[in-house]
Design an enzyme around this catalytic site. Structure first.
Site, PDB file in Angstrom:
ATOM      1  CG  HIS A  15      46.152 -15.227  15.815  1.00 45.58           C
ATOM      2  ND1 HIS A  15      45.422 -14.788  17.069  1.00 45.58           N
ATOM      3  CD2 HIS A  15      47.285 -14.744  15.754  1.00 45.58           C
ATOM      4  CE1 HIS A  15      46.172 -13.674  18.237  1.00 45.58           C
ATOM      5  NE2 HIS A  15      47.779 -14.426  17.198  1.00 45.58           N
ATOM      6  N   GLY A  39       0.682  -0.864  -0.009  1.00 43.19           N
ATOM      7  CA  GLY A  39      -0.060  -0.030  -0.213  1.00 43.19           C
ATOM      8  C   GLY A  39       0.873   1.311   0.211  1.00 43.19           C
ATOM      9  N   GLY A  69       9.654  -2.787   0.700  1.00 42.14           N
ATOM     10  CA  GLY A  69      10.513  -2.344   1.771  1.00 42.14           C
ATOM     11  C   GLY A  69       9.944  -2.181   3.406  1.00 42.14           C
ATOM     12  CE  LYS A 114      20.897   0.136  12.749  1.00 41.41           C
ATOM     13  NZ  LYS A 114      19.748  -0.833  13.367  1.00 41.41           N
ATOM     14  CG  MET A 132       8.441  -6.769  17.079  1.00 41.10           C
ATOM     15  SD  MET A 132       7.472  -5.046  18.068  1.00 41.10           S
ATOM     16  CE  MET A 132       5.884  -4.446  16.993  1.00 41.10           C
ATOM     17  N   GLY A 134       3.883  -5.771   9.798  1.00 41.97           N
ATOM     18  CA  GLY A 134       4.430  -4.938  10.035  1.00 41.97           C
ATOM     19  C   GLY A 134       4.252  -3.729  11.114  1.00 41.97           C
ATOM     20  CB  SER A 135       4.596  -2.489  14.138  1.00 42.42           C
ATOM     21  OG  SER A 135       6.660  -2.851  13.120  1.00 42.42           O
ATOM     22  N   GLY A 158      -4.211  -3.325   1.118  1.00 40.23           N
ATOM     23  CA  GLY A 158      -4.753  -4.931   0.733  1.00 40.23           C
ATOM     24  C   GLY A 158      -5.343  -5.370   1.957  1.00 40.23           C
TER      25      GLY A 158
END
Ligand SMILES: Cc1cc2nc3c(=O)[nH]c(=O)nc-3n(C[C@H](O)[C@H](O)[C@H](O)COP(=O)(O)OP(=O)(O)OC[C@H]3O[C@@H](n4cnc5c(N)ncnc54)[C@H](O)[C@@H]3O)c2cc1C
Ligand SMILES: NC(=O)c1ccc[n+]([C@@H]2O[C@H](COP(=O)([O-])OP(=O)(O)OC[C@H]3O[C@@H](n4cnc5c(N)ncnc54)[C@H](O)[C@@H]3O)[C@@H](O)[C@H]2O)c1
Length: 563
Positions: free
Chosen positions: A532, A110, A114, A126, A402, A218-219, A192
């Site tokens: 190492h 909608g 992403g 990030k 989450m 999602g949220s 949807g």
């Protein structure tokens, strides 16, 4: 609370899937590390690629068959084998896996491809943290001198930093979109909803049928009652990621992942931070020993103060020359405690599932605090406690964990099931990381959780620890401040939890999370060999420090080779 959907849809943003970030100009050589399918970029496989983990031959045949054959569902009575509502990282991970498995797949979005992670979450945050890490280093004269380096002054251009975040989001969103298009996933635009069993509506009046449906909606930021968000001086992470300003003094409400990561960004860029945390200690979600260390390194030496055990009961944005006003009440007694006047406030008090308008009433599903109830296989549970056939919910909308990679892993797990392989995702093996400087990472149980479980089930718990101070690579980087801690069963060598605070902790956790996922025991993994000098030796030392009563059960590769 604000209208979740208008909030979500007012953003223009970008994405990333369950795989690490990569750029669209990535070379065939490094694409194997970035998780996007090579086919998405039109590369013909080179010899180098034959060794990559995507199993060039078999995957390419499957993928090209799927891409070419996405016109016909395997069951002719449906438009699609699989329809996914929501093209965030969860939906994207599910869609890619579904076409690999030969399913005719559509994904409905909608807003922008992403979802949160790419456009308003992991990816831009990030990018900002990459800047804050460098600023922090350049500003630390003592650190620079210890390398013999001289830096005259460190400065930044706010718009340049903001552009870095938004450009990265755009790049990753394009990668995601291209990867789905190239593999033949049908990208359908519009809101949807579920009309009934195996029937979905999107946009104004488009109706499609599918054998299986995944909800991956999602949220959005959760804003407690009494807090007025104006998007300028009282903001959520959606606004903060645009970095439209760097306030002199910002209050951060909530000291979880978002609060902590933004405190790292803001203090590196020159802000003073005041944390407001409802629980009695900062970073209450982490292992208490790690929280304590994190407080000593990430909070106390920085321009950060804090109020714990208090709620921000009312926050009023700055207006007519007045600053942002924050009223604090005692979290337990609800008595007024204090009033703060600051330049800005970031609300980082968790996220609310975005499940409005999904038509769940059409299939007798009632949300629980907005979350869609699911079982361990992500199958949706209806109001009578029964499983709704052919309907799944993954990612933030089900509230199990989450995190971006958890959403994607749940999607892959569902596709495994609908293509005939039973699969239950082991959530306790899913790692998490907070990308501060230094980073914090964890997998499995905290020490108190492990002790509680041990008490109930009647087994012993032991703890092993290693310090970054003994690690050559960390010392070469002048980054000896750090700790790795493992909670385990001494009787059988089961790893119950691992927590790391230190340089690149987010990358170091995977040896432990893979061991938990695969059921590898400490007595076996401690015989594996690490290069190492590397930071991985911190984890190697952790395994070696454990005292397990059971003997090793397998012959490690290094021993086999000499036999
Ligand atoms: C600031 C911030 C930083 C974060 N950093 C990290 C991190 O470093 N690592 C990590 O693992 N996690 C991180 N997260 C969490 C991560 O972003 C989420 O866990 C992840 O995005 C959840 O994926 P999802 O697919 O479930 O939902 P979302 O990414 O929210 O995607 C849902 C999609 O569904 C669409 N949608 C919703 N309803 C409908 C509908 N009815 N019809 C059509 N489309 C719809 C939305 O527009 C959206 O595109 C961060 C979150 C934030 C806020
Ligand atoms: N690096 C990552 O993986 C990453 C980064 C950012 C966000 N995320 C995800 O996004 C989600 C949301 O992050 P978040 O930091 O908002 O939530 P969180 O649940 O991690 O932390 C919220 C904090 O706010 C406190 N709190 C809640 N209401 C309060 C109130 N009224 N007053 C004062 N304190 C209050 C809670 O006690 C808690 O400490 C998390 O589930 C996390 O998994 C992940």
């Amino acid at each position: 609370m604000q209208s979740a959907f208008s909030l979500s849809f007012s953003q223009s943003s970008l994405t990333l899937p369950n795989r690490p970030l990569c750029s669209s100009n990535a070379s065939p050589r490094n694409l194997r590390f970035c998780g996007l399918r090579r086919e998405a970029f039109g590369f013909s496989p080179s010899k180098q690629l034959n060794s990559c983990r995507f199993q060039v031959k078999s995957r390419r045949i499957e993928v090209s068959a799927a891409a070419g054959g996405n016109g016909a569902p395997s069951n002719k009575s449906f438009d699609y084998d699989l329809v996914i509502i929501g093209a965030g990282v969860g939906g994207h991970g599910a869609a890619l896996h579904a076409v690999e498995k030969g399913l005719k797949t559509a994904i409905i979005e909608g807003d922008v491809v992403g979802g949160t992670c790419v456009n308003r979450g992991c990816v831009p945050s990030k990018a900002l943290l990459a800047v804050s890490g460098r600023m922090r280093e350049l500003q630390n004269e003592h650190h620079m001198k210890s390398f013999g380096l001289q830096v005259s002054a460190a400065g930044y251009d706010r718009q340049g930093v903001a552009d870095h975040a938004s450009n990265l989001a755009t790049k990753i969103r394009n990668n995601l979109t291209n990867s789905m298009k190239a593999l033949g996933v049908d990208l359908l635009t519009g809101f949807g909803s579920v009309l009934g069993p195996q029937k979905v509506k999107y946009g104004k009046d488009n109706i499609i049928t599918a054998k299986d449906i995944i909800i991956a909606t999602g949220s959005v930021p959760f804003v407690p009652k009494g807090i007025e968000v104006d998007g300028k001086t009282v903001i959520t992470s959606d606004h903060a990621l645009k970095l439209e300003s760097v306030p002199d003094w910002i209050a951060i409400v909530g000291s979880g992942y978002i609060g902590l990561e933004f405190s790292d960004v803001y203090t590196a860029l020159g802000s003073e931070v005041t944390f407001i945390e409802a629980l009695d200690q900062l970073m209450p979600g982490f292992d208490p020993e790690i929280s304590k260390l994190a407080q000593r390194v990430l909070i106390n030496p920085r321009k950060i103060d804090y109020h714990t055990g208090v709620f921000a009961s009312k926050i009023t944005p700055a207006k007519d020359g007045r600053p942002v006003m924050i009223e604090l009440i005692d979290a337990k007694t609800k008595e007024p405690k204090d009033t703060l006047e600051v330049d800005a406030a970031l609300i980082a008090t968790g996220r609310a599932p975005f499940t409005n308008g999904l038509g769940l009433e059409n299939i007798n599903v009632a949300t629980q605090r907005g979350f869609i109830p699911v079982d361990e296989r992500m199958r949706v549970i209806d109001g009578n406690g029964k499983l709704v056939p052919n309907l799944y919910c993954i990612g933030d909308a089900n509230g199990k964990l989450m995190l971006a990679h958890a959403a994607s892993a749940q999607g892959i797990s569902v596709v495994e099931q609908v293509t005939g392989r039973d699969h239950v995702l082991k959530h306790l093996s899913i790692p998490a990381a907070c990308f501060t400087h230094p980073e914090i990472s964890m997998v499995g149980l905290t020490e108190p959780q492990a002790r509680e479980k041990a008490e109930k089930e009647g087994f012993k718990v032991s703890i092993a620890k290693t310090s970054f101070k003994a690690n050559t690579k960390a010392l070469a980087e002048n980054e000896g401040e750090g700790l790795a801690k493992m909670i385990y069963r001494p009787d059988n060598g089961e790893i119950l939890g691992v927590h790391i605070f230190g340089l690149h902790a987010a990358d170091l956790i995977h040896e432990a999370s893979n061991a938990i996922a695969l059921g590898t025991r400490i007595q076996d993994i401690k015989l594996a060999v690490h290069a190492h000098p590397t930071l991985s030796e911190v984890v190697d030392e952790l395994f070696k420090a454990a005292k397990v009563e059971s003997p090793a059960s397998t012959t490690p590769q290094s021993v086999k080779a000499t036999v």
